[in-house]
Design a protein around this motif. Structure first.
Motif, PDB file in Angstrom:
ATOM      1  N   TYR A   1       1.730 -88.316  84.798  1.00  0.00           N
ATOM      2  CA  TYR A   1       2.593 -88.446  85.981  1.00  0.00           C
ATOM      3  C   TYR A   1       2.645 -89.929  86.310  1.00  0.00           C
ATOM      4  O   TYR A   1       1.598 -90.567  86.474  1.00  0.00           O
ATOM      5  CB  TYR A   1       2.028 -87.665  87.170  1.00  0.00           C
TER       6      TYR A   1
ATOM      7  N   ILE B   1       7.579 -87.318  84.906  1.00  0.00           N
ATOM      8  CA  ILE B   1       6.505 -86.517  84.320  1.00  0.00           C
ATOM      9  C   ILE B   1       6.725 -86.526  82.821  1.00  0.00           C
ATOM     10  O   ILE B   1       7.824 -86.199  82.346  1.00  0.00           O
ATOM     11  CB  ILE B   1       6.545 -85.071  84.855  1.00  0.00           C
TER      12      ILE B   1
ATOM     13  N   GLY C   1      10.464 -86.929  88.776  1.00  0.00           N
ATOM     14  CA  GLY C   1       9.440 -86.700  89.779  1.00  0.00           C
ATOM     15  C   GLY C   1      10.068 -86.410  91.127  1.00  0.00           C
ATOM     16  O   GLY C   1      11.167 -85.877  91.229  1.00  0.00           O
TER      17      GLY C   1
END
Length: 488
Positions: free
Chosen positions: A162, A201, A194
């Motif tokens: 992330y 991601i 995201g």
């Protein structure tokens, strides 16, 4: 790798087709070879495949019957039928079974390779469409087809990351409510959006953790040399279904640990929530004294010392945000001009901490918001309106000897504040934007009036020195003005 099942009751034919696939298509992997339709159906009951290649004439169940049954068992399967017969009824049966190709023996290697390429392209399109629905559902914890998950990702394991480019937006939710697959596809990752356009991601197949980190580092720099970016990644492989349990804790780690002006790649730990740091009461009492007695220099020194402390301690943005709000509320309690526009100041501070490059810039900008931005505020203009006004003014006056201070004087804001506006709304600088305006005008002028003297072109776009103009033009376009004019 796309999975292939080959069916033929002649073993030389099995070996030949298998050899073509192994040698002429890196995208396909033969996962099974069987000698009858019945054995093929047993195989298909246990394992999903992407491509079925079958002979048409076999003992027992023939290839048409196998294709029809296989299609019912696995609706997304692709089928190629190979036969030594050219009769119409076989071709008609193949069409009714929904096969992709019908080939006559002897098989041409070139033709088979072309068919594999065609089916690969179909599979990639189909799988990307499926991924576009499955991965967002997994990321947001929403239901999705287990069969499709198994078909696309099987028992493979993946690494997740992330990432966030730039500082935190403190107003974002602490969980991912919606996302979508980014297309066109990246060669190293599946990429999902995201919570905003500054987050992604990443989902990567296993190529080793070192290769993954190398690709992640390259991806993080794709938007240039940003002062701040953060990434959380899983050092160990995980099944695709664990993407759901990764997202929210990863967001929390980003939220807790992002440091303005720092680049970070952090191993995923699940994270915890540390206590909020507050400024000591003695510091706030001292700040109150400085304000009450108009100790401007001491206020600036206090802000600078805080910035230096945060820089050396690698204080996370979240903690600095809380302390910034604490300072603003303390000042509002003893200084009426700040109290009168407290909500506006808090909003501007939140915008500032979102786009600043360092804690020093943050505290310089905070001082400006608190004590120097009255002129701009009197206009009752939003930050977007101020930026638009500055852009318009530059575009209309780039021929003049503009400076940042002259633009600030026109608008009624400080240079620090103008710099913030450029970073927030265009991710550039005043000088870069001014150069862009002048160079675009020069390029247009050179095309429209190629006989114009160089010194006149320079003067028309705001440069007194034609030599300096030529240097800037070449840096901007990669060509000299004469090369631009002649199209060399």
């Amino acid at each position: 790798m796309y999975r292939v099942l080959i069916v033929d009751d002649e073993f030389p034919a099995l070996r030949f087709v298998s050899s073509i696939i192994e040698h002429f298509s890196q995208a396909f992997k033969v996962v099974g070879t069987v000698s009858s339709g019945e054995l093929a159906l047993n195989f298909l009951k246990k394992q999903a495949v992407d491509l079925l290649v079958t002979d048409i004439s076999m003992h027992g169940m023939n290839g048409i019957e196998l294709a029809q049954t296989a299609r019912k068992m696995q609706p997304n399967i692709h089928i190629v039928i190979i036969s030594g017969y050219g009769e119409f009824e076989y071709a008609q049966g193949a069409i009714q079974a929904g096969v992709d190709e019908y080939l006559l023996k002897p098989i041409s290697v070139t033709k088979m390779a072309a068919i594999l390429q065609s089916i690969q392209e179909k599979l990639e399109t189909e799988n990307m469409d499926l991924s576009a629905s499955i991965l967002p559902a997994l990321a947001c914890g929403q239901p999705c087809s287990k069969e499709n998950v198994e078909r696309l990702y099987g028992r493979n394991s993946y690494r997740f990351a992330y990432i966030r480019w730039g500082n935190l937006d403190m107003a974002l939710p602490k969980s991912l409510r919606a996302t979508s697959l980014i297309l066109p596809a990246n060669e190293n990752f599946y990429v999902l959006r995201g919570r905003d356009d500054d987050e992604r991601i990443l989902i990567a197949e296993d190529r080793g953790v070192d290769e993954f980190l190398s690709q992640l580092s390259v991806y993080m720099t794709m938007y240039g040399n940003l002062s701040t970016w953060s990434a959380v990644y899983t050092p160990v492989l995980r099944p695709i279904e664990e993407l759901t349990s990764f997202i929210t804790p990863a967001i929390n780690m980003i939220y807790q640990r992002t440091i303005i002006g720092k680049h970070q790649i952090m191993q995923f730990t699940g994270g915890s929530t540390p206590k909020i740091i507050k400024l000591p009461a003695s510091d706030l009492k001292q700040l109150t004294y400085f304000i009450s007695f108009d100790k401007t220099r001491m206020i600036k020194d206090y802000f600078s010392s805080l910035a230096l402390t945060w820089e050396h301690a690698n204080t996370p943005q979240r903690q600095v945000w809380h302390m910034g709000h604490q300072i603003i509320h303390q000042i509002a309690a003893v200084y009426q001009p700040v109290c009168n526009r407290l909500d506006e100041i808090l909003h501007d501070f939140d915008n500032l901490i979102h786009c600043t490059n360092s804690y020093e810039d943050l505290m310089d900008g905070t001082y400006s918001i608190l004590f120097e931005d009255g002129g701009a505020r009197d206009r009752k203009m939003s930050t977007q309106e101020l930026y638009d006004y500055a852009i318009s003014y530059i575009r209309e006056n780039y021929v003049q000897p503009l400076s940042m201070q002259s633009v600030c004087d026109e608008i009624g804001i400080s240079q620090t504040y103008l710099s913030r506006l450029f970073r927030k709304y265009s991710n550039t600088t005043f000088n870069a934007f001014l150069t862009k305006c002048r160079m675009e005008a020069a390029m247009q002028l050179l095309l429209e009036k190629p006989d114009l003297l160089l010194r006149d072109v320079a003067a028309c776009v705001g440069y007194e020195d034609s030599s300096y103009f030529t240097k800037v033009f070449r840096q901007y376009t990669g060509k000299t003005p004469s090369q631009w004019t002649t199209g060399e």
